[in-house]
Enzyme design. Structure first.
Site, PDB file in Angstrom:
ATOM      1  N   GLU A   1     -21.820 -30.518 -24.569  1.00  0.00           N
ATOM      2  CA  GLU A   1     -21.335 -29.906 -25.807  1.00  0.00           C
ATOM      3  C   GLU A   1     -20.101 -30.672 -26.279  1.00  0.00           C
ATOM      4  O   GLU A   1     -19.069 -30.646 -25.622  1.00  0.00           O
ATOM      5  CB  GLU A   1     -20.975 -28.429 -25.594  1.00  0.00           C
ATOM      6  CG  GLU A   1     -20.600 -27.737 -26.895  1.00  0.00           C
ATOM      7  CD  GLU A   1     -20.076 -26.316 -26.716  1.00  0.00           C
ATOM      8  OE1 GLU A   1     -19.251 -26.077 -25.818  1.00  0.00           O
ATOM      9  OE2 GLU A   1     -20.482 -25.453 -27.507  1.00  0.00           O
TER      10      GLU A   1
ATOM     11  N   LYS B   1      -6.569 -10.902 -26.470  1.00  0.00           N
ATOM     12  CA  LYS B   1      -5.840 -12.144 -26.169  1.00  0.00           C
ATOM     13  C   LYS B   1      -6.500 -13.249 -26.994  1.00  0.00           C
ATOM     14  O   LYS B   1      -7.560 -13.761 -26.642  1.00  0.00           O
ATOM     15  CB  LYS B   1      -5.964 -12.447 -24.671  1.00  0.00           C
ATOM     16  CG  LYS B   1      -4.808 -13.222 -24.076  1.00  0.00           C
ATOM     17  CD  LYS B   1      -4.593 -14.602 -24.654  1.00  0.00           C
ATOM     18  CE  LYS B   1      -5.547 -15.646 -24.130  1.00  0.00           C
ATOM     19  NZ  LYS B   1      -5.417 -16.946 -24.854  1.00  0.00           N
TER      20      LYS B   1
ATOM     21  N   GLU C   1     -20.153 -14.979 -24.551  1.00  0.00           N
ATOM     22  CA  GLU C   1     -20.755 -15.825 -25.583  1.00  0.00           C
ATOM     23  C   GLU C   1     -20.181 -17.213 -25.378  1.00  0.00           C
ATOM     24  O   GLU C   1     -19.005 -17.450 -25.638  1.00  0.00           O
ATOM     25  CB  GLU C   1     -20.447 -15.291 -26.968  1.00  0.00           C
ATOM     26  CG  GLU C   1     -21.224 -14.020 -27.257  1.00  0.00           C
ATOM     27  CD  GLU C   1     -20.947 -13.420 -28.619  1.00  0.00           C
ATOM     28  OE1 GLU C   1     -20.285 -14.074 -29.435  1.00  0.00           O
ATOM     29  OE2 GLU C   1     -21.390 -12.292 -28.839  1.00  0.00           O
TER      30      GLU C   1
ATOM     31  N   CYS D   1     -20.414 -22.691 -32.255  1.00  0.00           N
ATOM     32  CA  CYS D   1     -21.276 -22.584 -31.071  1.00  0.00           C
ATOM     33  C   CYS D   1     -22.746 -22.715 -31.420  1.00  0.00           C
ATOM     34  O   CYS D   1     -23.546 -23.194 -30.630  1.00  0.00           O
ATOM     35  CB  CYS D   1     -21.024 -21.266 -30.367  1.00  0.00           C
ATOM     36  SG  CYS D   1     -21.252 -19.856 -31.448  1.00  0.00           S
TER      37      CYS D   1
HETATM   38  P1  NAD Z   1     -11.978 -21.755 -24.004  1.00  0.00           P
HETATM   39  O1  NAD Z   1     -12.946 -21.257 -23.002  1.00  0.00           O
HETATM   40  O2  NAD Z   1     -11.130 -22.914 -23.662  1.00  0.00           O
HETATM   41  O3  NAD Z   1     -10.960 -20.610 -24.429  1.00  0.00           O
HETATM   42  C1  NAD Z   1     -11.397 -19.372 -24.961  1.00  0.00           C
HETATM   43  C2  NAD Z   1     -10.370 -18.305 -24.645  1.00  0.00           C
HETATM   44  O4  NAD Z   1     -10.319 -18.110 -23.239  1.00  0.00           O
HETATM   45  C3  NAD Z   1      -8.946 -18.640 -25.086  1.00  0.00           C
HETATM   46  O5  NAD Z   1      -8.339 -17.473 -25.597  1.00  0.00           O
HETATM   47  C4  NAD Z   1      -8.290 -19.065 -23.782  1.00  0.00           C
HETATM   48  O6  NAD Z   1      -6.907 -18.859 -23.767  1.00  0.00           O
HETATM   49  C5  NAD Z   1      -8.978 -18.141 -22.796  1.00  0.00           C
HETATM   50  N1  NAD Z   1      -8.968 -18.586 -21.394  1.00  0.00           N
HETATM   51  C6  NAD Z   1      -8.932 -19.853 -20.927  1.00  0.00           C
HETATM   52  N2  NAD Z   1      -8.916 -19.844 -19.566  1.00  0.00           N
HETATM   53  C7  NAD Z   1      -8.951 -18.547 -19.178  1.00  0.00           C
HETATM   54  C8  NAD Z   1      -8.969 -17.891 -17.926  1.00  0.00           C
HETATM   55  N3  NAD Z   1      -8.932 -18.563 -16.784  1.00  0.00           N
HETATM   56  N4  NAD Z   1      -9.021 -16.555 -17.895  1.00  0.00           N
HETATM   57  C9  NAD Z   1      -9.070 -15.840 -19.048  1.00  0.00           C
HETATM   58  N5  NAD Z   1      -9.033 -16.402 -20.268  1.00  0.00           N
HETATM   59  C10 NAD Z   1      -8.990 -17.746 -20.342  1.00  0.00           C
HETATM   60  O7  NAD Z   1     -12.840 -22.020 -25.322  1.00  0.00           O
HETATM   61  P2  NAD Z   1     -12.345 -22.669 -26.688  1.00  0.00           P
HETATM   62  O8  NAD Z   1     -12.176 -24.136 -26.465  1.00  0.00           O
HETATM   63  O9  NAD Z   1     -11.206 -21.865 -27.236  1.00  0.00           O
HETATM   64  O10 NAD Z   1     -13.608 -22.377 -27.637  1.00  0.00           O
HETATM   65  C11 NAD Z   1     -14.684 -23.251 -27.790  1.00  0.00           C
HETATM   66  C12 NAD Z   1     -15.869 -22.810 -26.944  1.00  0.00           C
HETATM   67  O11 NAD Z   1     -16.280 -21.504 -27.339  1.00  0.00           O
HETATM   68  C13 NAD Z   1     -17.083 -23.686 -27.122  1.00  0.00           C
HETATM   69  O12 NAD Z   1     -17.668 -23.948 -25.883  1.00  0.00           O
HETATM   70  C14 NAD Z   1     -18.026 -22.827 -27.972  1.00  0.00           C
HETATM   71  O13 NAD Z   1     -19.389 -23.124 -27.862  1.00  0.00           O
HETATM   72  C15 NAD Z   1     -17.701 -21.461 -27.479  1.00  0.00           C
HETATM   73  N6  NAD Z   1     -18.109 -20.434 -28.447  1.00  0.00           N
HETATM   74  C16 NAD Z   1     -19.237 -19.694 -28.188  1.00  0.00           C
HETATM   75  C17 NAD Z   1     -19.676 -18.736 -29.109  1.00  0.00           C
HETATM   76  C18 NAD Z   1     -20.946 -17.952 -28.865  1.00  0.00           C
HETATM   77  O14 NAD Z   1     -21.179 -16.992 -29.590  1.00  0.00           O
HETATM   78  N7  NAD Z   1     -21.758 -18.294 -27.901  1.00  0.00           N
HETATM   79  C19 NAD Z   1     -18.948 -18.528 -30.276  1.00  0.00           C
HETATM   80  C20 NAD Z   1     -17.814 -19.300 -30.498  1.00  0.00           C
HETATM   81  C21 NAD Z   1     -17.394 -20.243 -29.564  1.00  0.00           C
END
Ligand code: NAD
Length: 507
Positions: free
Chosen positions: A401, A195, A270, A304
């Site tokens: 963040e 997804k 992550e 991230c």
């Molecule tokens: P997000 O958490 O908003 O969304 C990530 C994914 O989760 C999307 O596909 C979204 O549709 C899905 N999602 C949202 N709510 C959900 C739920 N209730 N159940 C299941 N899936 C759900 O994150 P974002 O804004 O897309 O990405 C940015 C974030 O990702 C930042 O916080 C960043 O630090 C983090 N990130 C971490 C790493 C790492 O390796 N630690 C790498 C890349 C990004």
């Protein structure tokens, strides 16, 4: 036209050719090898952050679509699990070949979909291929185990794939991150339901197509588009899905853990970061400056592992920050397909609003906006690279963040104070230490609360090493054999070496 304008025009021309199919057909799901629209006939629009124009419509899936995908992954699992590892390896290498062959298309689409500059996305596409090659080569040893003999038993261990898994990815560098999660899952022998993030659906579709063209059996890789709160949530709750590999925000990770509780999901998270780059006065300051700038302003700061907190020793702070400000003011913000662009627009208006809201927060908290803090005129979700100085560790700009091109600089006097500031935060993903004092670097690294630490270096990923965070930054590690620990179950088998005494109850 200048060379630069010619290159930009050429890139836009090539992009339009690649987008034509999306514009006319939209983005469908890919379930059990078939392109299908969302069961309920729903779709949503995806727009480019560059000029806010419509790219195409995308399937808006719900629990019924997730169920179809999970059932397909379940049906395909036994044959994929039992396929000879050498055959799995060959398919994964063919996927890598397919990525390399379409690297330009992937990079151009990713830039248009996410606003990332082409100079970074061309490399990200090729890194995606490398991820597949690395795990393809590991597929043949995925089941390896240990021999642990006891006096009476020959104990052996082996690993077996956990089953169908759900992979949920974010919008930042979505192509590279998807390969990073999917390649080890497939190499381990798991089938998947992916997804992708709703803000960046283009390259996930290209990637799934490449996999099928490479000969991946139907049902092994299922792509379901949609929003997190419906498609994502349903995936985390589905009983046929044995584990969820998730990359995204910390608070989403926490929601997923709750959603997966009833079906006892194994999770790998992550999550977010607010990573410190700590610069001591004995460091190579020119290199430290280059690295600090690169690690927050490359990839639009939507990264991230970005070094979003600069902890700078007070004795060198003025000089360092003056040079930093000059460089930040010079960063070239522009069209992502212009080869000279160093920073493109942010992913989405919602995210743009969040990032720019910190300009006022910084002012209210009494910090100085030394660079940026403004929004360029015109369409697109652009923002000037920003530097906050005179910040204190407990300010929101130093704790939260922001996930954009915004650096918060905090001065410190002693090593002890630097460590307290560095650790005084809920996150713990990465840390960067700049010093030429070897003992101090080791002492500091030992006490720094972070999953990954670089000394006198920016973040340089080496695939055999563990990637992941502590505290609110994540659970679990990726990379090398650590990925298989997540996607596989350990199995112990004990074989009697002779006729050892068995307790004889009721004899
Ligand atoms: P997000 O958490 O908003 O969304 C990530 C994914 O989760 C999307 O596909 C979204 O549709 C899905 N999602 C949202 N709510 C959900 C739920 N209730 N159940 C299941 N899936 C759900 O994150 P974002 O804004 O897309 O990405 C940015 C974030 O990702 C930042 O916080 C960043 O630090 C983090 N990130 C971490 C790493 C790492 O390796 N630690 C790498 C890349 C990004």
């Amino acid at each position: 036209m200048t060379d630069r304008q010619t290159a930009l025009a050429g890139n836009i021309d090539k992009l339009e050719k690649h987008l034509a199919r999306f514009r006319s057909h939209g983005i469908a799901n890919l379930i059990d090898g078939q392109s299908v629209q969302a069961h309920a006939g729903m779709s949503f629009e995806t727009h480019s952050p560059v000029d806010e124009t419509l790219i195409c419509r995308v399937a808006k899936s719900d629990a019924a679509d997730i169920d179809a995908a999970a059932q397909a992954a379940k049906k395909a699992f036994p044959a994929w699990r039992d396929m000879k590892a050498t055959e799995r390896k060959a398919i994964l290498h063919r996927i890598a070949d397919g990525i390399t062959a379409r690297a330009e298309e992937i990079a151009l689409c990713e830039c248009w979909d996410t606003g990332q500059a082409l100079r970074f996305m061309s490399k990200a596409a090729l890194r995606g291929a490398e991820n597949f090659r690395f795990f393809a080569d590991k597929a043949t040893s995925a089941r390896d185990g240990q021999t642990l003999p006891s006096p009476t038993l020959m104990n052996i261990t082996t690993r077996v794939p956990i089953g169908p898994v759900g992979i949920i990815t974010p919008w930042n560098t979505p192509f590279m991150l998807s390969t990073w999660k999917i390649a080890p899952a497939l190499a381990a022998g798991c089938t998947i339901v992916h997804k992708p993030a709703e803000f960046s659906p283009l390259t996930a579709r290209i990637l799934a197509e490449i996999a099928h063209e490479a000969g991946l059996p139907d049902g092994v890789w299922n792509l379901v588009n949609g929003y997190g709160e419906d498609a994502g949530k349903a995936l985390t709750e589905h009983p046929a899905i044995k584990a969820i590999a998730f990359v995204g925000e910390s608070r989403t990770g926490s929601m997923i853990m709750k959603q997966g509780a009833d079906t006892l999901k194994r999770v790998h998270f992550e999550l977010g970061g607010k990573n410190p780059v700590v610069v001591f006065d004995d460091a190579d300051l020119n290199r430290a400056l280059d690295a600090a700038i690169f690690m927050i302003y490359s990839l639009n700061g939507e990264r991230c592992t970005s070094s979003s907190r600069l902890l700078i020793q007070r004795s060198i702070a003025d000089e360092f920050l003056t040079k930093l400000k000059q460089r930040v003011d010079n960063i070239r913000v522009g069209h992502p397909l212009d080869p000279a662009t160093e920073m493109g627009p942010l992913i989405h208006s919602i995210h743009h609003e969040k990032v720019t809201s910190y300009f006022d927060i910084a002012r209210e908290e009494g910090a100085t906006i030394a660079a940026g803090g403004t929004v360029p005129e015109g369409p697109g979700h652009y923002v000037r690279p920003t530097l906050f100085t005179n910040a204190r560790p407990n300010m929101r700009i130093a704790q939260e963040e922001i996930f954009g091109p915004v650096l918060t600089a905090i001065a410190f006097d002693s090593e002890e104070e630097a460590l307290t500031i560095a650790n005084g935060i809920e996150y713990g993903l990465t840390g960067y230490i700049w010093t030429n004092d070897l003992s101090r670097s080791l002492r500091f690294a030992n006490q720094l609360e972070a999953g990954m630490i670089w000394v006198n270096s920016e973040n340089v990923r080496h695939l055999p090493t563990p990637f992941g965070g502590v505290k609110a930054s994540g659970i679990g590690r990726d990379g090398g054999d650590w990925s298989f620990d997540f996607y596989m179950e350990q199995k112990h088998i004990g074989l009697a070496l002779g006729q050892h005494a068995i307790p004889q109850l009721g004899a």
